[in-house]
Design a protein around this motif. Sequence first.
Motif, PDB file in Angstrom:
ATOM      1  N   UNK A 122       0.835  -1.196   0.000  1.00  0.00           N
ATOM      2  CA  UNK A 122       0.000   0.000   0.000  1.00  0.00           C
ATOM      3  C   UNK A 122       0.875   1.254   0.000  1.00  0.00           C
ATOM      4  N   UNK A 123       1.915   1.264   0.870  1.00  0.00           N
ATOM      5  CA  UNK A 123       2.847   2.388   0.912  1.00  0.00           C
ATOM      6  C   UNK A 123       3.640   2.506  -0.386  1.00  0.00           C
ATOM      7  N   UNK A 124       4.110   1.365  -0.920  1.00  0.00           N
ATOM      8  CA  UNK A 124       4.923   1.381  -2.135  1.00  0.00           C
ATOM      9  C   UNK A 124       4.136   1.966  -3.304  1.00  0.00           C
ATOM     10  N   UNK A 125       2.855   1.602  -3.432  1.00  0.00           N
ATOM     11  CA  UNK A 125       2.035   2.145  -4.521  1.00  0.00           C
ATOM     12  C   UNK A 125       1.870   3.646  -4.403  1.00  0.00           C
ATOM     13  N   UNK A 126       1.571   4.141  -3.184  1.00  0.00           N
ATOM     14  CA  UNK A 126       1.384   5.575  -2.991  1.00  0.00           C
ATOM     15  C   UNK A 126       2.687   6.348  -3.216  1.00  0.00           C
ATOM     16  N   UNK A 127       3.796   5.803  -2.697  1.00  0.00           N
ATOM     17  CA  UNK A 127       5.088   6.481  -2.845  1.00  0.00           C
ATOM     18  C   UNK A 127       5.504   6.525  -4.310  1.00  0.00           C
ATOM     19  N   UNK A 128       5.312   5.425  -5.049  1.00  0.00           N
ATOM     20  CA  UNK A 128       5.672   5.396  -6.469  1.00  0.00           C
ATOM     21  C   UNK A 128       4.885   6.440  -7.246  1.00  0.00           C
ATOM     22  N   UNK A 129       3.572   6.542  -6.969  1.00  0.00           N
ATOM     23  CA  UNK A 129       2.745   7.527  -7.670  1.00  0.00           C
ATOM     24  C   UNK A 129       3.193   8.947  -7.363  1.00  0.00           C
ATOM     25  N   UNK A 130       3.418   9.266  -6.085  1.00  0.00           N
ATOM     26  CA  UNK A 130       3.816  10.625  -5.720  1.00  0.00           C
ATOM     27  C   UNK A 130       5.211  10.958  -6.255  1.00  0.00           C
ATOM     28  N   UNK A 131       6.151  10.008  -6.119  1.00  0.00           N
ATOM     29  CA  UNK A 131       7.521  10.282  -6.564  1.00  0.00           C
ATOM     30  C   UNK A 131       7.566  10.508  -8.077  1.00  0.00           C
ATOM     31  N   UNK A 132       6.878   9.655  -8.840  1.00  0.00           N
ATOM     32  CA  UNK A 132       6.863   9.826 -10.294  1.00  0.00           C
ATOM     33  C   UNK A 132       6.165  11.115 -10.704  1.00  0.00           C
ATOM     34  N   UNK A 133       5.069  11.463 -10.011  1.00  0.00           N
ATOM     35  CA  UNK A 133       4.360  12.689 -10.360  1.00  0.00           C
ATOM     36  C   UNK A 133       5.247  13.906 -10.142  1.00  0.00           C
ATOM     37  N   UNK A 134       6.050  13.913  -9.058  1.00  0.00           N
ATOM     38  CA  UNK A 134       6.952  15.030  -8.797  1.00  0.00           C
ATOM     39  C   UNK A 134       8.109  15.067  -9.789  1.00  0.00           C
ATOM     40  N   UNK A 135       8.682  13.901 -10.105  1.00  0.00           N
ATOM     41  CA  UNK A 135       9.832  13.861 -10.996  1.00  0.00           C
ATOM     42  C   UNK A 135       9.442  14.198 -12.433  1.00  0.00           C
ATOM     43  N   UNK A 136       8.345  13.602 -12.919  1.00  0.00           N
ATOM     44  CA  UNK A 136       7.956  13.757 -14.328  1.00  0.00           C
ATOM     45  C   UNK A 136       7.106  14.997 -14.536  1.00  0.00           C
ATOM     46  N   UNK A 137       6.294  15.370 -13.527  1.00  0.00           N
ATOM     47  CA  UNK A 137       5.495  16.575 -13.649  1.00  0.00           C
ATOM     48  C   UNK A 137       4.060  16.319 -14.057  1.00  0.00           C
ATOM     49  N   UNK A 138       3.395  15.354 -13.415  1.00  0.00           N
ATOM     50  CA  UNK A 138       1.977  15.092 -13.679  1.00  0.00           C
ATOM     51  C   UNK A 138       1.272  14.942 -12.345  1.00  0.00           C
ATOM     52  N   UNK A 139      -0.070  14.959 -12.383  1.00  0.00           N
ATOM     53  CA  UNK A 139      -0.847  14.764 -11.166  1.00  0.00           C
ATOM     54  C   UNK A 139      -0.713  13.325 -10.692  1.00  0.00           C
TER      55      UNK A 139
END
Length: 322
Positions: A238-255
């Motif tokens: 559960x944590x890994x899914x949320x962290x992956x989504x937030x980290x990628x959104x910040x790095x790539x620049x999407x919601x």
Amino acid sequence: LADRPLPAEGRPGNFSNAVGEFDFKVNVSPLEVNAGDPLTVKVRLSGEGNLKAVDMPRYSESNEFRTYEPVVKEENGVKILEQVLIPKTHRVKKVPELVFSYFDPLSRTYKSKQDGPFPITVRKAPGSSGISIAGLNQAEEDFDQTEEQFGEDIVYIKEDIGVVSDKGAFLHTQPLFYGIVLVLLVGYGMLWQKMSMQQRLKTDKNYARRHKAKRYIKGELSKLSQLAGKGESASFYNQLGQITQKYLSDIVGVAPGVVSGDALESRSEFQRLPQDMRKTIRAILEECDQVRFASASIDRSNLDQSLDRFKTVVQQLENYDN
């Protein structure tokens, strides 16, 4: 009846060999979600007939919903199907109706029962109205440039040089002089680097977003390592899914709400990532979804492998620049 074939006339296109008299009910929950969050469809079928031979109606992938393979079970003469749907956009207004068709042996006619559609409210995912990084505005305030006061650093020429004394040994011939110069140069270099970073954080929002993400991910990796060490697979994924989504959104620049396995191949922001990296990220997201929504059984060695894969992705994205 078993020896008589079912009539072809009037047979519905979605007929799945259900013969008997059935009750059909569909429930959708929750009815209010964010785009990218899951909702569950529960289909109940009961009545007179061979339930084991009945193929339950289900939802297929569409432009509005991402779907997962349903779970089907029987309890006390009732056949139950549970399926997870994820709205892809906040423009989704309803879950479409489901239709169940069967053959009634008493009237020797085909019948259909329908439940739905089901109105739902899908809100925009946090940050989907534009690139908005939590805390960034505060960081920008911290880096406000102090207005320069002109004229305070002017040194005027002395008309009277005062008392003159012997100059003694030249300072530049002393070892201490070079030590002081080295310390000053190092200090100046560090100050210049810090000021340059502050200036870039204030003027380059993409850089500020990635800088914040790299600081955020260090603490989250430590939390994931602790969960993996305890073998808490549900909390870990559960944590890994949320962290992956937030980290990628910040790095790539999407919601964060649009970070999914499908988006990795369809959105231009992700196309700049190497194909093998997109493949690894997609595998991580799908594995997290399987554990969270399908209750897959995962042992300790799988937790460590998933964590190592995610650390590899983080290392590869360390120098990412868009």
